[in-house]
Scaffold this motif. Sequence first.
Motif, PDB file in Angstrom:
ATOM      1  N   SER A  17      -2.423   1.970  -4.548  1.00 40.01           N
ATOM      2  CA  SER A  17      -1.277   2.813  -4.881  1.00 40.01           C
ATOM      3  C   SER A  17      -1.372   4.155  -4.161  1.00 40.01           C
ATOM      4  CB  SER A  17      -1.219   3.046  -6.397  1.00 40.01           C
ATOM      5  OG  SER A  17      -2.240   3.946  -6.795  1.00 40.01           O
ATOM      6  N   SER A  18      -0.319   4.937  -4.284  1.00 37.82           N
ATOM      7  CA  SER A  18      -0.263   6.253  -3.638  1.00 37.82           C
ATOM      8  C   SER A  18      -1.334   7.202  -4.158  1.00 37.82           C
ATOM      9  CB  SER A  18       1.125   6.880  -3.839  1.00 37.82           C
ATOM     10  OG  SER A  18       1.389   7.045  -5.215  1.00 37.82           O
ATOM     11  N   CYS A  19      -1.810   6.967  -5.391  1.00 43.00           N
ATOM     12  CA  CYS A  19      -2.838   7.843  -5.953  1.00 43.00           C
ATOM     13  C   CYS A  19      -4.234   7.217  -5.879  1.00 43.00           C
ATOM     14  CB  CYS A  19      -2.491   8.243  -7.383  1.00 43.00           C
ATOM     15  SG  CYS A  19      -2.436   6.865  -8.528  1.00 43.00           S
ATOM     16  N   GLY A  20      -4.363   6.134  -5.140  1.00 43.87           N
ATOM     17  CA  GLY A  20      -5.665   5.535  -4.900  1.00 43.87           C
ATOM     18  C   GLY A  20      -6.096   4.470  -5.887  1.00 43.87           C
ATOM     19  N   ILE A  21      -5.275   4.171  -6.896  1.00 46.29           N
ATOM     20  CA  ILE A  21      -5.611   3.106  -7.844  1.00 46.29           C
ATOM     21  C   ILE A  21      -5.338   1.764  -7.169  1.00 46.29           C
ATOM     22  CG2 ILE A  21      -5.015   2.017 -10.045  1.00 46.29           C
ATOM     23  CD1 ILE A  21      -4.243   4.828 -11.046  1.00 46.29           C
ATOM     24  N   GLN A  22      -6.310   0.871  -7.241  1.00 42.27           N
ATOM     25  CA  GLN A  22      -6.132  -0.450  -6.667  1.00 42.27           C
ATOM     26  C   GLN A  22      -5.655  -1.422  -7.737  1.00 42.27           C
ATOM     27  OE1 GLN A  22      -9.889  -1.229  -4.634  1.00 42.27           O
ATOM     28  NE2 GLN A  22      -8.897  -0.575  -2.735  1.00 42.27           N
ATOM     29  N   GLY A  49       8.918   2.772  -5.999  1.00 38.73           N
ATOM     30  CA  GLY A  49       8.876   3.837  -5.008  1.00 38.73           C
ATOM     31  C   GLY A  49       7.473   4.127  -4.536  1.00 38.73           C
ATOM     32  N   GLY A  50       7.329   5.336  -4.053  1.00 38.55           N
ATOM     33  CA  GLY A  50       6.141   5.744  -3.331  1.00 38.55           C
ATOM     34  C   GLY A  50       6.526   5.632  -1.871  1.00 38.55           C
ATOM     35  N   LEU A  51       6.671   6.743  -1.197  1.00 35.12           N
ATOM     36  CA  LEU A  51       7.240   6.730   0.154  1.00 35.12           C
ATOM     37  C   LEU A  51       6.540   5.744   1.076  1.00 35.12           C
ATOM     38  CD1 LEU A  51       9.188   7.684   2.291  1.00 35.12           C
ATOM     39  CD2 LEU A  51       7.683   9.640   2.709  1.00 35.12           C
ATOM     40  N   GLN A  52       5.220   5.819   1.160  1.00 32.33           N
ATOM     41  CA  GLN A  52       4.518   4.909   2.068  1.00 32.33           C
ATOM     42  C   GLN A  52       4.673   3.464   1.629  1.00 32.33           C
ATOM     43  OE1 GLN A  52       3.190   5.993   5.059  1.00 32.33           O
ATOM     44  NE2 GLN A  52       3.296   3.795   5.412  1.00 32.33           N
ATOM     45  N   ASP A  81       0.835  -1.204   0.000  1.00 26.11           N
ATOM     46  CA  ASP A  81       0.000   0.000   0.000  1.00 26.11           C
ATOM     47  C   ASP A  81       0.865   1.248   0.000  1.00 26.11           C
ATOM     48  OD1 ASP A  81      -2.476  -1.233  -0.113  1.00 26.11           O
ATOM     49  OD2 ASP A  81      -2.710  -1.293   2.072  1.00 26.11           O
ATOM     50  N   GLY A  82       0.522   2.183  -0.905  1.00 31.02           N
ATOM     51  CA  GLY A  82       1.263   3.430  -1.023  1.00 31.02           C
ATOM     52  C   GLY A  82       2.319   3.409  -2.109  1.00 31.02           C
ATOM     53  N   PHE A  83       2.394   2.316  -2.896  1.00 33.14           N
ATOM     54  CA  PHE A  83       3.398   2.259  -3.969  1.00 33.14           C
ATOM     55  C   PHE A  83       3.038   3.248  -5.078  1.00 33.14           C
ATOM     56  CE2 PHE A  83       0.185  -0.441  -5.836  1.00 33.14           C
ATOM     57  CZ  PHE A  83       0.348  -0.320  -7.202  1.00 33.14           C
ATOM     58  N   GLU A  84       4.037   3.645  -5.830  1.00 26.94           N
ATOM     59  CA  GLU A  84       3.848   4.562  -6.957  1.00 26.94           C
ATOM     60  C   GLU A  84       3.458   3.744  -8.189  1.00 26.94           C
ATOM     61  OE1 GLU A  84       3.276   7.386  -9.419  1.00 26.94           O
ATOM     62  OE2 GLU A  84       3.881   7.985  -7.387  1.00 26.94           O
ATOM     63  N   ILE A  85       2.262   3.957  -8.693  1.00 21.89           N
ATOM     64  CA  ILE A  85       1.690   3.138  -9.759  1.00 21.89           C
ATOM     65  C   ILE A  85       2.570   3.074 -11.015  1.00 21.89           C
ATOM     66  CG2 ILE A  85       0.212   4.981 -10.715  1.00 21.89           C
ATOM     67  CD1 ILE A  85      -1.052   1.445 -10.329  1.00 21.89           C
ATOM     68  N   VAL A  86       3.054   4.205 -11.483  1.00 24.61           N
ATOM     69  CA  VAL A  86       3.846   4.223 -12.722  1.00 24.61           C
ATOM     70  C   VAL A  86       5.183   3.514 -12.523  1.00 24.61           C
ATOM     71  CG1 VAL A  86       5.021   5.745 -14.377  1.00 24.61           C
ATOM     72  CG2 VAL A  86       2.734   6.301 -13.571  1.00 24.61           C
ATOM     73  N   GLU A  87       5.765   3.681 -11.361  1.00 21.20           N
ATOM     74  CA  GLU A  87       7.071   3.080 -11.095  1.00 21.20           C
ATOM     75  C   GLU A  87       7.008   1.560 -11.009  1.00 21.20           C
ATOM     76  OE1 GLU A  87       8.504   7.051  -8.715  1.00 21.20           O
ATOM     77  OE2 GLU A  87       8.296   5.181  -7.600  1.00 21.20           O
ATOM     78  N   ALA A  88       5.839   1.029 -10.718  1.00 21.68           N
ATOM     79  CA  ALA A  88       5.657  -0.424 -10.682  1.00 21.68           C
ATOM     80  C   ALA A  88       5.162  -0.959 -12.022  1.00 21.68           C
ATOM     81  CB  ALA A  88       4.676  -0.808  -9.570  1.00 21.68           C
ATOM     82  N   MET A  89       4.165  -0.309 -12.589  1.00 19.65           N
ATOM     83  CA  MET A  89       3.508  -0.864 -13.775  1.00 19.65           C
ATOM     84  C   MET A  89       4.278  -0.632 -15.071  1.00 19.65           C
ATOM     85  SD  MET A  89       1.008  -2.586 -12.650  1.00 19.65           S
ATOM     86  CE  MET A  89       1.797  -2.908 -11.082  1.00 19.65           C
ATOM     87  N   ALA A  90       5.006   0.475 -15.202  1.00 17.46           N
ATOM     88  CA  ALA A  90       5.792   0.682 -16.433  1.00 17.46           C
ATOM     89  C   ALA A  90       6.857  -0.409 -16.591  1.00 17.46           C
ATOM     90  CB  ALA A  90       6.408   2.081 -16.472  1.00 17.46           C
TER      91      ALA A  90
END
Length: 179
Positions: free
Chosen positions: A41-46, A68-71, A8-17
């Motif tokens: 994700s950090s922006c609320g996308i599940q 990334g994504g701090l949390q 929870d809190g991961f950065e969506i683009v940094e994982a999915m790209a």
Amino acid sequence: MVYVFLADGFEIVEAMAPVDMLRRANVGVVTVGVDKKVITSSCGIQVTADIVSNEFEFEDVEAVVIPGGLQGVLNLEKSSLVQSVVDEAVQNGILVCAICAGPSLLGHKGLLKGRHAVCYPGFEEALDGAVIADDYVVTDGDFITAKGAGVSIEFGLEIVRELVGDEAAETVRSTIQCR
């Protein structure tokens, strides 16, 4: 197989790209949800992970990815599984990739001492002895680090390059019309 750890809190683009780049290059990728299947994700996308952390077995690991994504990174650092997977990868010369705040997890473990690395600006002190590079994506030995969301495709392409070669990375770059 490349394993991308999600908390929870991961950065969506940094994982999915990177997942996208690897799959386009026909590299096997599995997303691993830390302690649960649906990760926010950090922006609320599940995102529904392929497997949950208790299903992970260290058998066919070619690379490990820490988005990334701090949390998200703080939550990954709390995971005993993630900690042990990174340790085992390092001990076995397996590629460890981290982007944005993700390299801080490696720095806190002392794994980047004397290595060239990058991270999101402001996290450099957490890299504990790393040689901070000027590039956006840096490979040093079995480590790939990157600065942030804006270079997520480059990060993914560098993982492709390290695993299956320049030609595969350039083919993917060309097909997605990336400079």
